[in-house]
Design a protein around this motif. Sequence first.
Motif, PDB file in Angstrom:
ATOM      1  N   UNK A  13       0.835  -1.203   0.000  1.00  0.00           N
ATOM      2  CA  UNK A  13       0.000   0.000   0.000  1.00  0.00           C
ATOM      3  C   UNK A  13       0.872   1.255   0.000  1.00  0.00           C
ATOM      4  N   UNK A  14       1.905   1.251   0.833  1.00  0.00           N
ATOM      5  CA  UNK A  14       2.810   2.404   0.882  1.00  0.00           C
ATOM      6  C   UNK A  14       3.594   2.532  -0.412  1.00  0.00           C
ATOM      7  N   UNK A  15       4.039   1.407  -0.960  1.00  0.00           N
ATOM      8  CA  UNK A  15       4.807   1.449  -2.208  1.00  0.00           C
ATOM      9  C   UNK A  15       3.955   1.985  -3.350  1.00  0.00           C
ATOM     10  N   UNK A  16       2.714   1.545  -3.430  1.00  0.00           N
ATOM     11  CA  UNK A  16       1.818   2.032  -4.488  1.00  0.00           C
ATOM     12  C   UNK A  16       1.646   3.542  -4.379  1.00  0.00           C
ATOM     13  N   UNK A  17       1.413   4.025  -3.163  1.00  0.00           N
ATOM     14  CA  UNK A  17       1.220   5.467  -2.976  1.00  0.00           C
ATOM     15  C   UNK A  17       2.467   6.251  -3.373  1.00  0.00           C
ATOM     16  N   UNK A  18       3.635   5.773  -2.953  1.00  0.00           N
ATOM     17  CA  UNK A  18       4.879   6.454  -3.311  1.00  0.00           C
ATOM     18  C   UNK A  18       5.104   6.441  -4.822  1.00  0.00           C
ATOM     19  N   UNK A  19       4.880   5.294  -5.443  1.00  0.00           N
ATOM     20  CA  UNK A  19       5.122   5.176  -6.879  1.00  0.00           C
ATOM     21  C   UNK A  19       4.121   5.984  -7.692  1.00  0.00           C
ATOM     22  N   UNK A  20       2.878   6.006  -7.250  1.00  0.00           N
ATOM     23  CA  UNK A  20       1.860   6.793  -7.951  1.00  0.00           C
ATOM     24  C   UNK A  20       2.216   8.280  -7.896  1.00  0.00           C
ATOM     25  N   UNK A  21       2.642   8.747  -6.728  1.00  0.00           N
ATOM     26  CA  UNK A  21       3.034  10.154  -6.593  1.00  0.00           C
ATOM     27  C   UNK A  21       4.234  10.460  -7.486  1.00  0.00           C
ATOM     28  N   UNK A  22       5.202   9.580  -7.502  1.00  0.00           N
ATOM     29  CA  UNK A  22       6.416   9.789  -8.296  1.00  0.00           C
ATOM     30  C   UNK A  22       6.093   9.945  -9.781  1.00  0.00           C
ATOM     31  N   UNK A  23       5.047   9.263 -10.243  1.00  0.00           N
ATOM     32  CA  UNK A  23       4.697   9.267 -11.665  1.00  0.00           C
ATOM     33  C   UNK A  23       3.522  10.182 -11.999  1.00  0.00           C
TER      34      UNK A  23
END
Length: 231
Positions: free
Chosen positions: A127-137
């Motif tokens: 869940x945290x990884x998805x949020x970080x990756x979505x923000x990055x992109x």
Amino acid sequence: MGDRARHGRRHAVTRRPLADPAAFIRAETHLLAPPLVPEIRLHLAAESLPIWQRTEEELGEIGLPPPFWAFAWAGGQALARYVLDHPETVRGRRVLDFAAGSGLVGIAAMKAGAAAVACADIDPFAHAAIALNAWENGAPVEVLAADVVGTDFGWEVILAGDIAYEHDLAARVFGWLEALSARGAAVWIGDPGRSYLPRERLEKIAEYGVPVSRELEDAEIKRTSVWRPRC
């Protein structure tokens, strides 16, 4: 190592678990572009063994699964590539990225013009990884922190990458996906030849050669296909 199910967890070393999944992810990964999807950057592990050991040592005591979210698996890469190259697959539609892991496929769907994307995974660190990756992109997605198998929230497209590596999981998931397909949802599956893919019930749509790590797979290039249910 082959199928992801082979990554058995050893007995965890008892340590105090980290309280902040995002901090753990930032510390243990690098921003990297998956080989087949260079348009997207993700928080990924540069090597598999260190992060697997760190997850076991630091987080195993609270029962977390292995860090599947830290790798761009071949099935997800192929599915993300297909979606980006065929944006009509998701454009203007409500999309579920099932067993999302890093969120790669859901991010690709947003970049391809999806109306909304929900990324579902049962691992709180995913869940945290998805949020970080979505923000990055710059690709806002909803994170579904739940086991969604057997549910139906009216998704118009379901994307599922690399889900046939375990017998019981595959048997449970594919019946659900076929039911969603039968009621009119478009279901797309990315798979690199895992053991429990029910090929006889699927139609192959595309195939890719996906560069992968020999630490994780049995070849440096995995022939990976995109499928959809025949029904």
